[in-house]
Design an enzyme around this catalytic site. Sequence first.
Site, PDB file in Angstrom:
ATOM      1  N   GLN A 261       0.818  -1.212   0.000  1.00 36.68           N
ATOM      2  CA  GLN A 261       0.000   0.000   0.000  1.00 36.68           C
ATOM      3  C   GLN A 261       0.853   1.264   0.000  1.00 36.68           C
ATOM      4  OE1 GLN A 261      -0.096  -2.451   2.252  1.00 36.68           O
ATOM      5  NE2 GLN A 261      -0.274  -1.705   4.351  1.00 36.68           N
TER       6      GLN A 261
ATOM      7  N   ASN B 118      10.250  -6.602   1.381  1.00 35.28           N
ATOM      8  CA  ASN B 118      10.075  -8.044   1.222  1.00 35.28           C
ATOM      9  C   ASN B 118       9.601  -8.364  -0.198  1.00 35.28           C
ATOM     10  OD1 ASN B 118       7.331  -7.395   1.136  1.00 35.28           O
ATOM     11  ND2 ASN B 118       6.940  -8.047   3.230  1.00 35.28           N
TER      12      ASN B 118
ATOM     13  N   GLN C 240      25.256 -11.308   6.469  1.00 33.80           N
ATOM     14  CA  GLN C 240      24.225 -11.290   5.428  1.00 33.80           C
ATOM     15  C   GLN C 240      23.165 -12.355   5.677  1.00 33.80           C
ATOM     16  OE1 GLN C 240      23.973  -8.809   2.890  1.00 33.80           O
ATOM     17  NE2 GLN C 240      25.325  -8.112   4.525  1.00 33.80           N
TER      18      GLN C 240
ATOM     19  N   HIS D  27      19.978 -11.402   7.533  1.00 33.41           N
ATOM     20  CA  HIS D  27      18.970 -10.523   6.931  1.00 33.41           C
ATOM     21  C   HIS D  27      17.623 -11.220   6.816  1.00 33.41           C
ATOM     22  CE1 HIS D  27      20.489  -6.614   5.833  1.00 33.41           C
ATOM     23  NE2 HIS D  27      21.635  -7.129   5.447  1.00 33.41           N
TER      24      HIS D  27
ATOM     25  N   GLU E  38      25.791  -9.298  -5.051  1.00 27.85           N
ATOM     26  CA  GLU E  38      25.503  -7.966  -4.522  1.00 27.85           C
ATOM     27  C   GLU E  38      26.734  -7.426  -3.791  1.00 27.85           C
ATOM     28  OE1 GLU E  38      22.375  -5.890  -1.348  1.00 27.85           O
ATOM     29  OE2 GLU E  38      22.701  -8.063  -1.325  1.00 27.85           O
ATOM     30  N   HIS E  39      27.269  -8.215  -2.884  1.00 27.09           N
ATOM     31  CA  HIS E  39      28.492  -7.856  -2.151  1.00 27.09           C
ATOM     32  C   HIS E  39      29.566  -8.904  -2.458  1.00 27.09           C
ATOM     33  CE1 HIS E  39      25.058  -6.577   0.506  1.00 27.09           C
ATOM     34  NE2 HIS E  39      25.720  -5.437   0.446  1.00 27.09           N
TER      35      HIS E  39
ATOM     36  N   ASP F  14      27.614  -1.170   4.589  1.00 25.64           N
ATOM     37  CA  ASP F  14      26.208  -1.110   4.980  1.00 25.64           C
ATOM     38  C   ASP F  14      25.897   0.139   5.793  1.00 25.64           C
ATOM     39  OD1 ASP F  14      25.227  -3.335   3.748  1.00 25.64           O
ATOM     40  OD2 ASP F  14      25.226  -4.613   5.529  1.00 25.64           O
TER      41      ASP F  14
ATOM     42  N   GLU G 208      17.318   8.229 -45.622  1.00 25.31           N
ATOM     43  CA  GLU G 208      16.307   7.505 -44.837  1.00 25.31           C
ATOM     44  C   GLU G 208      14.883   7.779 -45.332  1.00 25.31           C
ATOM     45  OE1 GLU G 208      18.506   6.761 -40.548  1.00 25.31           O
ATOM     46  OE2 GLU G 208      16.879   8.225 -40.633  1.00 25.31           O
TER      47      GLU G 208
ATOM     48  N   HIS H 162      12.539  15.998 -42.343  1.00 27.75           N
ATOM     49  CA  HIS H 162      13.775  16.188 -41.575  1.00 27.75           C
ATOM     50  C   HIS H 162      14.783  16.987 -42.391  1.00 27.75           C
ATOM     51  CE1 HIS H 162      12.117  13.162 -38.902  1.00 27.75           C
ATOM     52  NE2 HIS H 162      13.173  13.238 -38.104  1.00 27.75           N
TER      53      HIS H 162
END
Length: 420
Positions: A181, A204, A250, A253, A317-318, A351, A405, A410
Site C-alpha cells: 500500500q 520483502n 548477510q 537478513h 551484490e556484495h 552497509d 532515410e 527532416h
Amino acid sequence: MQTIKFPDKSTWNTLLQRPVMDTSALEAKVEAILSDVRDKGDEAVRKYAAEFDKVTLTDLEVAPAAFAAAEAALDPALKAAIRQAAANITTFHKAQQEKTQIIETMPGVQCWRKPVGIEKVGLYIPGGSAPLFSTILMLGIPATIAGCKEIVLCTPSLHPAILYTAQLVGISRVFTIGGVQAIGAMAYGTATVPRVYKIFGPGNQYVTCAKQLVNKRGVAIDMPAGPSEVAVLADDSCVPDFVAADLLSQAEHGPDSQVVLVTTSEKVIADVEKALQTQLDRLPRKSIATAALDNSKMILVKDIDTAMDMLNAYAPEHLILACRNELDVADKVVNAGSVFLGNYTPESAGDYASGTNHTLPTNGYASAYSGVSLDSFVKKITFQQISLQGLQQIGPTIEAMAAAEGLDAHKNAVSVRLKQ
C-alpha cells in the site's frame, strides 16, 4: 552450508542459482492491492494497514512534534554514530557531482549535458524486525545533494532512529504506511500522499513485486532487487573468523538470503565451518541465519582465476576479497554490486558508514545494474546550440542522411534555414 569441491564449469549455472519462488500468485495479490490504492486512495491504505499490520491509522503523516521527541529519546552515542556515517556518505556522494561542460563537436556546433534532480522521489523503509535507519542515509543524502524538490518517506516503523535520521538528512514528510500500500500510495498519489516520479528502497517479496508492477506503468524504480547476498573469495591468507562473521552478517537478513564462499583452500572450508557454528550459536537471529545457510554454499576451486570466473558469473551484490594481492584480484572483477578488499574491510562497513551506498543490485542483476548513487536521483538532459556558420557546416551532412532515410521533412528543416 553445502560444500562442493572442484565443480565442472558446465555445472556452474545450476550451482550458483539463488533461492527461487513462484511469483505468479504473488503478482495477482499485489496487483489487487495496488489497484485498490489507486482507486480508493487513503481509504484503501487504512484498510490494508488494519488487515496486514494490525494498526488503525488516523493521521497518515507524522506530526512535526514527533521528530523532536525522537531526537530527545535517542541515545546520544547512536546519534553521534549516525552523524558520522552521514558525513562520510555525504562526502562520497558529493564527489559524484558533475560540472556542465560545453563540447564543440565542430565549429559553431555546441553540445552539453546538464544533470537535473528528479523533482519528486519516494523512499520506502520497511518495518520488519530491524529499523533500517541506515537506508534513510543511503537514499536521503544523495536525493538532497541531487536537488530533488520533494522527498517523501513511507515506513511503518516510528522507531526514534528512523525519525531522527529522516530529519537529519532533510526529509520533512514521513508517512506511517508500509507494504504494498505504501508503494501504491507513492506511485499513484492519494489525498494525503503525493505522487512521486521514482521510488527507492528495499522490502520483502511483496514490496519488491509492487515496485516492479508500478514500474511497468511508468513509475521509475531504483532497480530490481531480491534477498540480500554476499560472496567471499578466500585463500589461506584469510582469517576464518572474519570470513564466518561476514557470511553471517548477510545470512541474518532473512531466511531467503544466500551467502557463498569460494576458496582455494580445503583448510579454509573446515576452519570457516567451525567458526560459523561458534558465532551462530551466539546470534539473537540464529534461526533466521540458519535458514539462510541452508540456501548457501562453500565451493572449493583450483586457483584464483577459476574463482574469479565463477564469481563474475554469480554477479554478487556484495563481494569480499579476503586473499593475497587483493588489489590485483580486484582488477578482475567484472560483475559485482560493491567490493570489499582485504581482511579488515567488513561488508558491514559499506552497509553503514564508510561512505559507499548500500542499495545494490541483487539476484545476479549486478551483471547489468549499478548500485544507487547520485546519478540515480538525477536526469541528464542534453542541450545543443548551433550558429548560422555551424549549420552551414553540418547542414549538408544532415540533409544527406535524412534523404537517405526517406525523411524529407527532416531534410527540409535544415534546407529552409540554409536557403534563407
